[in-house]
Design a protein around this motif. Structure first.
Motif, mmCIF file in Angstrom:
data_model
loop_
_atom_site.group_PDB
_atom_site.id
_atom_site.type_symbol
_atom_site.label_atom_id
_atom_site.label_comp_id
_atom_site.label_asym_id
_atom_site.label_seq_id
_atom_site.Cartn_x
_atom_site.Cartn_y
_atom_site.Cartn_z
ATOM 1 N N VAL A 43 36.895 32.571 44.172
ATOM 2 C CA VAL A 43 36.962 33.893 44.806
ATOM 3 C C VAL A 43 38.318 34.106 45.481
ATOM 4 O O VAL A 43 38.919 35.181 45.393
ATOM 5 C CB VAL A 43 35.803 34.055 45.814
ATOM 6 N N ALA A 44 38.809 33.056 46.165
ATOM 7 C CA ALA A 44 40.136 33.163 46.782
ATOM 8 C C ALA A 44 41.224 33.362 45.730
ATOM 9 O O ALA A 44 42.152 34.150 45.912
ATOM 10 C CB ALA A 44 40.429 31.918 47.619
ATOM 11 N N GLY A 47 41.029 36.844 44.551
ATOM 12 C CA GLY A 47 41.597 37.737 45.556
ATOM 13 C C GLY A 47 43.112 37.740 45.536
ATOM 14 O O GLY A 47 43.751 38.792 45.654
ATOM 15 N N ALA A 51 45.259 41.015 44.644
ATOM 16 C CA ALA A 51 46.264 41.528 45.576
ATOM 17 C C ALA A 51 47.632 41.632 44.901
ATOM 18 O O ALA A 51 48.388 42.578 45.136
ATOM 19 C CB ALA A 51 46.344 40.619 46.803
ATOM 20 N N GLN A 170 47.736 38.686 49.539
ATOM 21 C CA GLN A 170 47.902 37.623 48.551
ATOM 22 C C GLN A 170 48.220 36.296 49.238
ATOM 23 O O GLN A 170 47.681 35.252 48.877
ATOM 24 C CB GLN A 170 49.002 37.999 47.561
ATOM 25 N N ALA A 173 45.079 34.955 50.796
ATOM 26 C CA ALA A 173 44.181 34.389 49.794
ATOM 27 C C ALA A 173 44.647 33.013 49.343
ATOM 28 O O ALA A 173 43.834 32.091 49.155
ATOM 29 C CB ALA A 173 44.070 35.330 48.596
ATOM 30 N N LEU A 243 33.417 37.481 40.225
ATOM 31 C CA LEU A 243 34.763 38.048 40.180
ATOM 32 C C LEU A 243 34.805 39.291 39.303
ATOM 33 O O LEU A 243 35.523 40.253 39.616
ATOM 34 C CB LEU A 243 35.749 36.997 39.656
ATOM 35 N N LEU A 246 33.456 42.131 41.376
ATOM 36 C CA LEU A 246 34.436 42.559 42.374
ATOM 37 C C LEU A 246 35.593 43.306 41.728
ATOM 38 O O LEU A 246 36.092 44.301 42.273
ATOM 39 C CB LEU A 246 34.958 41.342 43.146
#
Length: 301
Positions: A43-44, A47, A51, A170, A173, A243, A246
């Motif tokens: 997930v990070a 992200g 970003a 970014q 993350a 993901l 999202l």
């Protein structure tokens, strides 16, 4: 000879798990914990990729930070006078009139093919740096135009600020990804220490029989790498639909219907990073186990 025989017996026993690691390092708890870490890491990673994509798209729309618009009937002499005045403004790197082809391209997403109608005269301003107050800068630009009557749009300034915010997100993350990796290493270290405590006597016996630190640490490392890699693979697999969902929610921010037509959300996922996560999880498990076991073995008499 006796020492050599002991070493040979030890090598033959590799496949028989003489340390009992299958019992000491359970095949449920550790993979489950690593799977949770891999899910958070994925997930990070998603992200950070999202970003970065936002920053690229918004930065592209902020190339011309300020637009100055005049009525379609504005004579060329007034347009040239406005260009000269705007180029002389502090903080303006360049000012140029937008041609019809570029204006039609900008209007096409909303109006389709622009008919042969009179279009306003638009001047693009490129700035050396973002102004502290976009509204105040727009007022100064409007006041600098000879004769007034110009409409100033400073949307590019806000886009540039959003791009800077996206780059900051970014970085956050990526920091979260490193934190997850650190937590995963700590979880593996705790599991390894628990395994050492459970098999302390067997380890000591093998060590007395001639097993080297590399032999014992290698057994632990292979077992932990297998469990951590399996857990990371499971967590990454679970993260893919999360993901994708999202990315679907974020599609309006990166192009709306055009993003869907380009294959988002699936095409926009960080597939390379996701593919590497199981190997990274296994590598973290192997390295952590090697360090933890070797440090413990140094304390043996």
């Amino acid at each position: 000879m006796a020492d050599g025989a002991r070493r040979q017996r030890l090598r033959r026993s590799r496949g028989r798990d003489p340390l009992g690691l299958r019992r000491a390092l359970a095949d449920r708890l550790l993979p489950g914990l690593v799977a949770a870490m891999a899910l958070l890491g994925a997930v990070a990673l998603g992200g950070a990729e999202g970003a970065a994509e936002l920053a690229r798209r918004w930065q592209g729309g902020a190339g011309s930070a300020v637009l100055v618009q005049f009525p379609a009937e504005t004579p060329p002499a007034r347009r040239d006078a406005a260009l000269a005045a705007l180029r002389a403004l502090p903080g303006v790197v360049d000012a140029r009139a937008m041609d019809r082809e570029r204006m039609a391209a900008l209007l096409r997403p909303w109006l389709g093919e622009v008919p042969s109608l009179p279009l306003p005269v638009v001047i693009e301003l490129r700035l050396a740096s973002l102004p502290a107050s976009p509204a105040g800068f727009a007022e100064r630009v409007a006041a600098a135009v000879p004769g007034g009557g110009a409409s100033v749009e400073a949307h590019g300034v806000w886009l540039a600020r959003l791009a800077a915010l996206a780059r900051s997100l970014q970085g956050v993350a990526m920091a979260a990804l490193l934190l997850v990796a650190g937590i995963a290493a700590a979880v593996v270290a705790v599991a390894v220490r628990a395994g050492i405590a459970a098999r302390r006597q067997a380890i000591a016996i093998l060590h007395e029989l001639g097993a080297t630190d590399s032999d014992i640490a290698g057994r632990f490392a292979r077992r932990v790498a297998l469990l951590a890699g399996a857990g990371a693979l499971a967590g990454t697999t679970l993260a893919v639909p999360v993901l994708a969902a999202l990315a679907g929610l974020a599609a309006p921010l990166v192009g709306g219907e055009a993003a869907v037509a380009e294959g988002l959300p699936w095409r926009g996922l960080p597939w390379t990073g996701l593919a590497l996560l199981p190997a990274i999880g296994a590598g973290i498990g192997w390295l952590t186990a090697q360090i933890a076991v070797r440090r413990w073995l140094r304390l043996l008499p």
